[in-house]
Motif scaffolding. Structure first.
Motif, PDB file in Angstrom:
ATOM      1  N   ASN A   1       0.841  -1.194   0.000  1.00 45.50           N
ATOM      2  CA  ASN A   1       0.000   0.000   0.000  1.00 45.50           C
ATOM      3  C   ASN A   1       0.880   1.250   0.000  1.00 45.50           C
ATOM      4  O   ASN A   1       1.752   1.390   0.854  1.00 45.50           O
ATOM      5  CB  ASN A   1      -0.895  -0.019   1.246  1.00 45.50           C
ATOM      6  N   PRO A   2       0.680   2.186  -0.945  1.00 43.46           N
ATOM      7  CA  PRO A   2       1.523   3.391  -0.987  1.00 43.46           C
ATOM      8  C   PRO A   2       1.491   4.205   0.299  1.00 43.46           C
ATOM      9  O   PRO A   2       2.505   4.797   0.686  1.00 43.46           O
ATOM     10  CB  PRO A   2       0.938   4.179  -2.168  1.00 43.46           C
ATOM     11  N   VAL A   3       0.338   4.257   0.973  1.00 44.34           N
ATOM     12  CA  VAL A   3       0.251   5.021   2.219  1.00 44.34           C
ATOM     13  C   VAL A   3       1.149   4.413   3.285  1.00 44.34           C
ATOM     14  O   VAL A   3       1.922   5.105   3.957  1.00 44.34           O
ATOM     15  CB  VAL A   3      -1.213   5.078   2.714  1.00 44.34           C
ATOM     16  N   TRP A   4       1.073   3.080   3.436  1.00 40.54           N
ATOM     17  CA  TRP A   4       1.916   2.421   4.421  1.00 40.54           C
ATOM     18  C   TRP A   4       3.385   2.462   4.020  1.00 40.54           C
ATOM     19  O   TRP A   4       4.275   2.481   4.883  1.00 40.54           O
ATOM     20  CB  TRP A   4       1.451   0.984   4.625  1.00 40.54           C
ATOM     21  N   ALA A   5       3.658   2.470   2.718  1.00 43.16           N
ATOM     22  CA  ALA A   5       5.043   2.614   2.268  1.00 43.16           C
ATOM     23  C   ALA A   5       5.603   3.961   2.694  1.00 43.16           C
ATOM     24  O   ALA A   5       6.756   4.064   3.140  1.00 43.16           O
ATOM     25  CB  ALA A   5       5.127   2.454   0.751  1.00 43.16           C
ATOM     26  N   ALA A   6       4.779   5.028   2.573  1.00 34.93           N
ATOM     27  CA  ALA A   6       5.208   6.363   3.012  1.00 34.93           C
ATOM     28  C   ALA A   6       5.415   6.397   4.532  1.00 34.93           C
ATOM     29  O   ALA A   6       6.371   7.013   5.032  1.00 34.93           O
ATOM     30  CB  ALA A   6       4.182   7.406   2.587  1.00 34.93           C
ATOM     31  N   ILE A   7       4.512   5.730   5.262  1.00 34.10           N
ATOM     32  CA  ILE A   7       4.654   5.687   6.725  1.00 34.10           C
ATOM     33  C   ILE A   7       5.940   4.960   7.121  1.00 34.10           C
ATOM     34  O   ILE A   7       6.687   5.411   8.022  1.00 34.10           O
ATOM     35  CB  ILE A   7       3.420   5.006   7.350  1.00 34.10           C
ATOM     36  N   LEU A   8       6.242   3.843   6.464  1.00 29.78           N
ATOM     37  CA  LEU A   8       7.474   3.113   6.756  1.00 29.78           C
ATOM     38  C   LEU A   8       8.706   3.948   6.423  1.00 29.78           C
ATOM     39  O   LEU A   8       9.716   3.904   7.142  1.00 29.78           O
ATOM     40  CB  LEU A   8       7.503   1.804   5.971  1.00 29.78           C
ATOM     41  N   LEU A   9       8.623   4.733   5.337  1.00 25.71           N
ATOM     42  CA  LEU A   9       9.745   5.593   4.972  1.00 25.71           C
ATOM     43  C   LEU A   9       9.964   6.669   6.033  1.00 25.71           C
ATOM     44  O   LEU A   9      11.111   6.962   6.402  1.00 25.71           O
ATOM     45  CB  LEU A   9       9.476   6.223   3.606  1.00 25.71           C
ATOM     46  N   ILE A  10       8.876   7.264   6.529  1.00 22.09           N
ATOM     47  CA  ILE A  10       8.995   8.271   7.591  1.00 22.09           C
ATOM     48  C   ILE A  10       9.541   7.638   8.868  1.00 22.09           C
ATOM     49  O   ILE A  10      10.393   8.217   9.557  1.00 22.09           O
ATOM     50  CB  ILE A  10       7.626   8.927   7.847  1.00 22.09           C
ATOM     51  N   LEU A  11       9.065   6.443   9.199  1.00 19.59           N
ATOM     52  CA  LEU A  11       9.565   5.737  10.376  1.00 19.59           C
ATOM     53  C   LEU A  11      11.049   5.421  10.240  1.00 19.59           C
ATOM     54  O   LEU A  11      11.812   5.513  11.219  1.00 19.59           O
ATOM     55  CB  LEU A  11       8.763   4.449  10.580  1.00 19.59           C
ATOM     56  N   THR A  12      11.467   5.073   9.029  1.00 15.48           N
ATOM     57  CA  THR A  12      12.889   4.818   8.782  1.00 15.48           C
ATOM     58  C   THR A  12      13.714   6.080   9.001  1.00 15.48           C
ATOM     59  O   THR A  12      14.785   6.042   9.609  1.00 15.48           O
ATOM     60  CB  THR A  12      13.096   4.303   7.353  1.00 15.48           C
ATOM     61  N   ALA A  13      13.211   7.216   8.505  1.00 13.90           N
ATOM     62  CA  ALA A  13      13.921   8.488   8.697  1.00 13.90           C
ATOM     63  C   ALA A  13      14.051   8.813  10.182  1.00 13.90           C
ATOM     64  O   ALA A  13      15.118   9.242  10.649  1.00 13.90           O
ATOM     65  CB  ALA A  13      13.198   9.610   7.958  1.00 13.90           C
ATOM     66  N   ALA A  14      12.975   8.604  10.950  1.00 11.52           N
ATOM     67  CA  ALA A  14      13.024   8.857  12.385  1.00 11.52           C
ATOM     68  C   ALA A  14      14.014   7.925  13.081  1.00 11.52           C
ATOM     69  O   ALA A  14      14.762   8.334  13.980  1.00 11.52           O
ATOM     70  CB  ALA A  14      11.630   8.702  12.994  1.00 11.52           C
ATOM     71  N   THR A  15      14.042   6.654  12.655  1.00 13.07           N
ATOM     72  CA  THR A  15      14.973   5.686  13.236  1.00 13.07           C
ATOM     73  C   THR A  15      16.419   6.071  12.949  1.00 13.07           C
ATOM     74  O   THR A  15      17.283   6.004  13.837  1.00 13.07           O
ATOM     75  CB  THR A  15      14.688   4.277  12.683  1.00 13.07           C
ATOM     76  N   LEU A  16      16.690   6.486  11.716  1.00  8.04           N
ATOM     77  CA  LEU A  16      18.044   6.913  11.351  1.00  8.04           C
ATOM     78  C   LEU A  16      18.465   8.150  12.137  1.00  8.04           C
ATOM     79  O   LEU A  16      19.619   8.256  12.582  1.00  8.04           O
ATOM     80  CB  LEU A  16      18.118   7.187   9.848  1.00  8.04           C
ATOM     81  N   PHE A  17      17.539   9.089  12.306  1.00 16.61           N
ATOM     82  CA  PHE A  17      17.841  10.307  13.065  1.00 16.61           C
ATOM     83  C   PHE A  17      18.171   9.957  14.520  1.00 16.61           C
ATOM     84  O   PHE A  17      19.163  10.441  15.075  1.00 16.61           O
ATOM     85  CB  PHE A  17      16.656  11.264  12.999  1.00 16.61           C
ATOM     86  N   LEU A  18      17.336   9.116  15.128  1.00 15.12           N
ATOM     87  CA  LEU A  18      17.553   8.741  16.528  1.00 15.12           C
ATOM     88  C   LEU A  18      18.848   7.964  16.697  1.00 15.12           C
ATOM     89  O   LEU A  18      19.598   8.185  17.665  1.00 15.12           O
ATOM     90  CB  LEU A  18      16.367   7.909  17.015  1.00 15.12           C
ATOM     91  N   GLU A  19      19.126   7.066  15.762  1.00 17.60           N
ATOM     92  CA  GLU A  19      20.361   6.278  15.842  1.00 17.60           C
ATOM     93  C   GLU A  19      21.590   7.178  15.752  1.00 17.60           C
ATOM     94  O   GLU A  19      22.556   7.016  16.514  1.00 17.60           O
ATOM     95  CB  GLU A  19      20.382   5.240  14.718  1.00 17.60           C
TER      96      GLU A  19
END
Length: 317
Positions: free
Chosen positions: A120-138
């Motif tokens: 689903n494109p919406v969930w793909a965008a959510i996963l991408l945002i979550l990845t960005a947040a994870t990278l920032f926190l790491e």
């Protein structure tokens, strides 16, 4: 006699021809009944004929790259053609099939459960945002010097660029395999790979800290690079590209080969370092504000009182 189908294997989607009138000529010339554009195929490569009893016969007409039937090269003699049969014309593969041959199960374009989420494109965008947040926190947790916001943002943008480039590669591979773009699924899979890497790294570093050894951290990195990435890419190829198990394994190994090669180089380097002198101690040097091995930090006044009590003569001088 059962109706005969000639399958011409191509990249992704095969071509099918119903053979009803004989003789049938196959080749690259435009006056053939079935035209193949492969340059390795002769102008008039072979001819199919039907006997009075309904049996099929094959006549090889190519003197350049020849014809093979079921793995056996053919000469110029006329031979009976069993059904089913595999033909190789130069480098082009053909299958002779019966019209009532069973077909594989239909691949579903709409999935349920987990697969419906990552496609689903919406969930793909959510996963991408979550990845960005994870990278920032790491990046933030592993930086022990005060840095501005742009330092962390630029690192996240660089990692996201690599992630999207890998997602594009996955999309191209899917298109080559199934003639279907799966950009949302590719972005989701690339995001899952990045998030999994961060989580596995966090677990490894935590275990390394608790046991005061770099072994868990190294083992977790090896597990991710050589096993988890291959498994996830295999599942993606099976689901998104509709590949059979063996081709899916091969493609997963090919896509993850850079990580596997780097892991092998690191392993060889570690063997070399272990056999040589090193000035670096072999214990873990991880710093953390959650250091369970260290005693609580003393306030400055308590520290001064402690050293005054323990070293009175040196302080008086």
């Amino acid at each position: 006699m059962a109706k005969v189908i000639l399958e011409v294997q191509t990249r992704g989607l095969n071509q099918y021809h119903r053979l009803e009138q004989f003789p049938v000529t196959i080749g690259r010339a435009l006056d053939n009944d079935i035209i193949l554009s492969d340059p390795a195929v002769s102008a008039h490569h072979l001819q199919l004929e039907q006997g009075e009893d309904g049996a099929l016969f094959l006549q090889n007409l190519s003197s350049e790259n020849g014809t093979s039937m079921n793995g056996h090269p053919l000469g110029q003699q006329r031979v009976q053609l069993p059904i089913p049969s595999r033909l190789l014309l130069g480098g082009r593969k053909l299958n002779l099939l019966s019209a009532d041959a069973p077909v594989a199960e239909t691949n579903l374009l709409k999935f349920s459960g987990f697969f419906s989420i990552i496609s689903n494109p919406v969930w793909a965008a959510i996963l991408l945002i979550l990845t960005a947040a994870t990278l920032f926190l790491e990046k933030y947790l592993t930086t022990f010097i005060d840095k501005g916001a742009w330092f962390y943002v630029s690192d996240v943008l660089l990692n996201l660029s690599v992630l999207l480039a890998f997602a594009l590669i996955l999309s191209v591979v899917t298109w080559l395999a199934s003639h279907r773009w799966a950009i949302a699924s590719a972005v989701s899979m690339a995001s899952l790979l990045a998030i999994t890497k961060s989580l596995i790294g966090l677990v490894g570093e935590t275990l390394s800290y608790l046991v005061t050894s770099d072994a868990p951290s190294s083992a977790s990195a090896t597990l991710y690079n050589t096993v988890l990435v291959v498994v996830l890419l295999y599942l993606y190829q099976r689901w998104a590209s509709y590949l059979r198990p063996l081709p899916a394994v091969g493609l997963a190994l090919l896509l993850s080969s850079p990580l596997i090669i780097l892991e092998g180089i690191n392993w060889l380097d570690q063997i070399t370092v272990d056999n040589e002198f090193s000035s670096e101690p072999a214990y873990n040097q991880t710093l953390s504000s959650f250091n369970l091995h260290a005693a609580p930090t003393l306030p400055l006044d308590d520290y001064m009182q402690a050293i005054t009590k323990d070293l009175p003569s040196q302080l008086e001088e």
